[in-house]
Write a protein that holds these residues in place. Sequence first.
Motif, PDB file in Angstrom:
ATOM      1  N   ALA A   3       0.791  -1.225   0.000  1.00  0.00           N
ATOM      2  CA  ALA A   3       0.000   0.000   0.000  1.00  0.00           C
ATOM      3  C   ALA A   3       0.822   1.272   0.000  1.00  0.00           C
ATOM      4  CB  ALA A   3      -0.924   0.002   1.211  1.00  0.00           C
ATOM      5  N   ASP A  45      -8.128  -1.416   2.058  1.00  0.00           N
ATOM      6  CA  ASP A  45      -7.667  -0.310   1.220  1.00  0.00           C
ATOM      7  C   ASP A  45      -6.991   0.749   2.089  1.00  0.00           C
ATOM      8  OD1 ASP A  45      -8.833  -1.699  -0.794  1.00  0.00           O
ATOM      9  OD2 ASP A  45     -10.275  -0.143  -1.373  1.00  0.00           O
ATOM     10  N   THR A  62      -5.040   3.448  -2.526  1.00  0.00           N
ATOM     11  CA  THR A  62      -4.562   2.107  -2.857  1.00  0.00           C
ATOM     12  C   THR A  62      -5.685   1.112  -2.611  1.00  0.00           C
ATOM     13  OG1 THR A  62      -2.294   2.681  -2.259  1.00  0.00           O
ATOM     14  CG2 THR A  62      -2.835   0.341  -2.382  1.00  0.00           C
ATOM     15  N   HIS A 116      -7.038  -2.747  -2.604  1.00  0.00           N
ATOM     16  CA  HIS A 116      -6.656  -4.152  -2.518  1.00  0.00           C
ATOM     17  C   HIS A 116      -7.684  -4.925  -3.340  1.00  0.00           C
ATOM     18  CE1 HIS A 116      -5.421  -7.702   0.333  1.00  0.00           C
ATOM     19  NE2 HIS A 116      -4.994  -7.860  -0.910  1.00  0.00           N
ATOM     20  N   TYR A 144      -2.679  -5.300  -5.708  1.00  0.00           N
ATOM     21  CA  TYR A 144      -2.948  -3.929  -5.276  1.00  0.00           C
ATOM     22  C   TYR A 144      -2.829  -2.999  -6.477  1.00  0.00           C
ATOM     23  CZ  TYR A 144      -2.121  -5.569  -0.473  1.00  0.00           C
ATOM     24  OH  TYR A 144      -2.173  -6.253   0.729  1.00  0.00           O
ATOM     25  N   SER A 154      -2.750   1.348  -7.186  1.00  0.00           N
ATOM     26  CA  SER A 154      -2.709   2.671  -6.563  1.00  0.00           C
ATOM     27  C   SER A 154      -2.823   3.741  -7.638  1.00  0.00           C
ATOM     28  CB  SER A 154      -1.399   2.867  -5.787  1.00  0.00           C
ATOM     29  OG  SER A 154      -1.271   1.927  -4.750  1.00  0.00           O
TER      30      SER A 154
END
Length: 530
Positions: free
Chosen positions: A274, A450, A488, A490, A496, A498
């Motif tokens: 993240a 997230d 970010t 998930h 992931y 972003s």
Amino acid sequence: MAASIQIYSAAAPVFNFRSTTKQRGVPIALSLAASLVGSPAFTQTANVPNPRNEIPDEVAKTRLQRDSDLARKFRRRRLKPATLLVDGSALAQSASLSTTKRYSADELVKTRTQNEIDPSAKFEKLREKGMWLNIPGPADTIDQDQGGTRSALADVGIGYVGGTVNSLVDNQFPNAARTSIANQRYMGQNPTFSTVNFMIVTYDLSRFGIPDGQIIVGAQQQYWTWKPGGPDRFGLNTIAYYQTFFDSTLELKMGYLRNVNEFGGTLVGGSAGASVLAPSSNILYQAGMSNNAAPTPAMNVKFNFDDRLYNKVSIQRSLSPDGQQAEITENPTGLNWRTANAGILLVDEIGYKNKAAPGVPETWLRAGAGFNNSSYKNLQYPQQPRVNANSTYYVAADRQLWQSALKGSAYRGIYGGFSVMYAPPDLNRVSQYYELRLYAKGLFDSRPTDQIAIVATNTVWSNYAVDAALAEGNLVHRDSTAILGTYTAHLAPGIYASVGLAYINNPTSITHTRETGHALNLLVSTSIFF
């Protein structure tokens, strides 16, 4: 155990009560009951008619109940074989063996139950130890334990994690002053793409009695379209040995280490999944601290005063005092014991860290200092010989301000933090760095993993380096300020994505042109772990 019972059941001198005296038959019968009660084999034998013993059913039932009660008392008292009659010693040994096996079965059932609750729990001790950086575990990978490969390796003490991080940075201002890649001045001036791919394998040494013992080996490959951002390389990521002493009071880690993952806590949120777009100062790099692209020989020792307060020290071969790019150019594989002008870096960090728990917010306070005897160029007196006495200092804090889910997910909530770093301006181009951060983990119930982050930074350049560039007639600036917002997501286990937007006032190093005074960088990144 069933086989043993059957053998004893077939022993005529034991079961032929009518051929012995009453004084001797009763103790033997009690010893037999102590060894057999509760066993499935005994139950089956008791239900089979015995033509030699024509005892009424009610009498047999009473005797069986009495013998069972006595056997339970014997087991609770854990009678030693010496306390039994000589004729019953073999049966007492069988009873002891039965009890031991029963306890082993209980432990097996307990272990199976734990694995059913959390199948990935058996992999936890195979994750790399000693870092503050949280690399996703096996449960958060795209392959997890498909086909049982990870379990099969875990059974012989082997764990692994791999990943690929791909990023794109692009200035959205219409007057971004696009140029040739060779003349690019900062990341995003031209669309800048990078890919970093790594693989780390661990081997569990605790199976040989070494407390928390572990061997870690890793490799990394990276590619950047703008070479000063990287540069390109393929080589060693880490080779390390880890273990603890005195009930985990002391931790030792040594080998080719990436100390940026061991000290400072420079990534927002502390998670490799993240935090890939979060800004971080290069003060620790210029002070000589090793990192993922440039591991160096080091030995780290951490003393845990308790489960929260710690002091961690390192003696490390410094990166090249001429910078990360010079280090990688001279030592692309990362295997060289030393590079030109590089000396020894000593680092000491003291900190207080506790994990989030229901009603207990997460807190991490740390302060550190580094001292480096590498030969640095003197920015104040460029014509004089190099100087062998550099240093750096930092203070940082992160605190959970609000918990959004107390039950089971105490980590979720809103966090705040700051970092302050300093290095002497006569030896370091970056002299001061300030960061304020506000971020949230799992803010939405529908997206519990997230992360959202807002980060503001200010980088102050060496006044000696700025004055030297100004004397040469360049346009200069004394600091660089940025504000960044990222989200970010998930998306799935091990995946992931972003996206962020960063406004940067003075995105270049010290000198600039009229067209490169500002940037509005769009940041897009994906991280995949396996």
